[in-house]
Design an enzyme around this catalytic site. Structure first.
Site, PDB file in Angstrom:
ATOM      1  N   TYR A  32      18.223 -58.798 -44.852  1.00 25.69           N
ATOM      2  CA  TYR A  32      18.421 -60.142 -45.379  1.00 25.69           C
ATOM      3  C   TYR A  32      19.896 -60.513 -45.391  1.00 25.69           C
ATOM      4  CZ  TYR A  32      20.174 -58.348 -49.851  1.00 25.69           C
ATOM      5  OH  TYR A  32      20.939 -57.734 -50.814  1.00 25.69           O
ATOM      6  N   LYS A  84      22.240 -54.342 -44.795  1.00 28.46           N
ATOM      7  CA  LYS A  84      21.784 -55.218 -45.886  1.00 28.46           C
ATOM      8  C   LYS A  84      20.259 -55.265 -45.831  1.00 28.46           C
ATOM      9  CE  LYS A  84      23.367 -59.514 -48.064  1.00 28.46           C
ATOM     10  NZ  LYS A  84      23.645 -58.962 -49.388  1.00 28.46           N
ATOM     11  N   GLU A  99      31.209 -49.148 -54.449  1.00 22.74           N
ATOM     12  CA  GLU A  99      31.103 -50.598 -54.646  1.00 22.74           C
ATOM     13  C   GLU A  99      30.355 -50.858 -55.932  1.00 22.74           C
ATOM     14  OE1 GLU A  99      28.776 -52.551 -51.557  1.00 22.74           O
ATOM     15  OE2 GLU A  99      27.401 -50.872 -51.432  1.00 22.74           O
ATOM     16  N   LEU A 158      28.488 -51.922 -48.428  1.00 23.86           N
ATOM     17  CA  LEU A 158      28.244 -53.106 -47.603  1.00 23.86           C
ATOM     18  C   LEU A 158      29.583 -53.762 -47.284  1.00 23.86           C
ATOM     19  CD1 LEU A 158      25.891 -54.918 -46.511  1.00 23.86           C
ATOM     20  CD2 LEU A 158      26.420 -56.422 -48.433  1.00 23.86           C
TER      21      LEU A 158
HETATM   22  N1  PMP Z   1      27.720 -54.885 -51.908  1.00 25.43           N
HETATM   23  C1  PMP Z   1      26.425 -55.065 -52.238  1.00 25.43           C
HETATM   24  C2  PMP Z   1      25.575 -53.872 -52.519  1.00 25.43           C
HETATM   25  C3  PMP Z   1      25.889 -56.368 -52.329  1.00 25.43           C
HETATM   26  O1  PMP Z   1      24.601 -56.549 -52.640  1.00 25.43           O
HETATM   27  C4  PMP Z   1      26.734 -57.477 -52.100  1.00 25.43           C
HETATM   28  C5  PMP Z   1      26.222 -58.880 -52.261  1.00 25.43           C
HETATM   29  N2  PMP Z   1      25.402 -59.250 -51.205  1.00 25.43           N
HETATM   30  C6  PMP Z   1      28.076 -57.245 -51.749  1.00 25.43           C
HETATM   31  C7  PMP Z   1      28.530 -55.936 -51.664  1.00 25.43           C
HETATM   32  C8  PMP Z   1      29.023 -58.396 -51.471  1.00 25.43           C
HETATM   33  O2  PMP Z   1      28.773 -58.941 -50.194  1.00 25.43           O
HETATM   34  P1  PMP Z   1      29.101 -60.477 -49.876  1.00 25.43           P
HETATM   35  O3  PMP Z   1      30.535 -60.701 -50.250  1.00 25.43           O
HETATM   36  O4  PMP Z   1      28.878 -60.590 -48.416  1.00 25.43           O
HETATM   37  O5  PMP Z   1      28.170 -61.301 -50.695  1.00 25.43           O
END
Ligand code: PMP
Length: 288
Positions: free
Chosen positions: A32, A147, A179, A203
């Site tokens: 997603y 993701k 993270e 991610l």
């Molecule tokens: N890490 C994880 C595990 C996440 O779920 C998200 C949010 N989607 C992020 C990092 C941040 O990613 P982004 O800045 O692309 O929203």
């Protein structure tokens, strides 16, 4: 009732139905993206779509829908929604199977779903106060760069924060910062912004990239390198970043104030600079 896109059709959300044999439902076998939309303009669309394709490649799912078609479909969903600021979800699963079997079906018909919800960014007071976080061991799998819709670990980890009266859980793996449960984490020490390097353990956030680009373009000293748990706990500032939260300061970690002296437990000066740059950058993108 909002209009969603499901497998080629635009229909009311309560009429959009997926088979109980869908591998997304039975196995969490899908990927997603969440794309923030400001004033009806998707933010960093190309980057989100590139990451979606990387995730699809990572789970070995080929979608007949060419990358070139996504923007038009997303554009239509944005048009059909009431809010100017939106959060668009794209979800692709490996589709339905005839019999329940972990192995991929011989022929795959992916399920493609797109919906929009009003974008809820943190209230100004929350940003000014900062948020509380807890920490724990990162017990997720070793492909956190993808993701994927199998989000059980992330749900349990976020719930842990909520039940501790906090907003996010900061994750450490083998003594290093990885993270957050649904965000990337940055630290600031002695005026230097520190970010963990992209790897299979986190991610690659779109917001993470924006923050590092802004640091570079404004001459903020920054290092992308492994960050020890100890360094995280002793940081002058901690931030979480994500598409919907943007940049938020973490002011307590496991009940201890983040930072030192007069700034302890308060959003720090480097955060306020970055936040200003981020808002300016958004405004520029929305005008363009
Ligand atoms: N890490 C994880 C595990 C996440 O779920 C998200 C949010 N989607 C992020 C990092 C941040 O990613 P982004 O800045 O692309 O929203």
């Amino acid at each position: 009732m909002s209009t969603v896109y499901l497998d080629g059709a635009f229909l009311p959300r309560d009429k959009a139905v997926v088979s109980v044999m869908d591998r997304g439902f039975l196995f969490g076998d899908g990927v997603y993206e969440v794309i923030p939309v400001y004033s009806r303009k998707p933010f960093r669309l190309d980057e989100h779509l590139r990451r979606l394709h990387d995730s699809l490649d990572g789970i070995r799912l080929t979608v007949p829908h060419a990358i070139a078609q996504w923007p038009a479909t997303i554009g239509r969903i944005i048009e059909l929604s009431d809010s100017d600021d939106q959060s668009v979800l794209i979800q692709v699963t490996r589709g339905p199977m005839d019999v329940r079997n972990h192995a991929f079906p011989k022929t795959t018909t992916p399920t493609v779903f797109i919906m929009s919800e009003p974008l809820v960014t943190p209230a100004e007071e929350q940003r000014a106060e900062g948020i509380a976080a807890v920490s724990t061991a990162d017990y997720r799998w070793l492909r956190c760069d993808l993701k994927v819709t199998s989000l059980l670990a992330n749900c349990l980890l976020r719930q842990m924060a909520i039940e501790s009266g906090c907003q996010e859980t900061v994750l450490f793996r083998d003594g290093h910062l990885s993270e957050g449960a649904a965000s990337n984490i940055f630290a600031v020490k002695n005026g230097v912004l520190l970010a963990p390097p992209k790897s299979h353990l986190m991610l690659a956030g779109i917001t993470y990239d924006v923050v590092l680009e802004l640091a570079a373009s404004h001459g903020l000293p920054h290092q992308v390198r492994d960050i020890l748990e100890e360094e995280t706990r002793e940081a002058d500032e901690l931030w979480m970043t994500s598409s919907t939260k943007e940049v938020l300061p973490i002011v307590t970690l496991d009940g201890h104030p983040v930072g030192h002296h007069e700034n302890a437990g308060k959003p720090g000066p480097v955060f306020w600079r970055m936040y200003g740059w981020y808002q300016d950058f958004k405004r520029t993108v929305m005008r363009g």
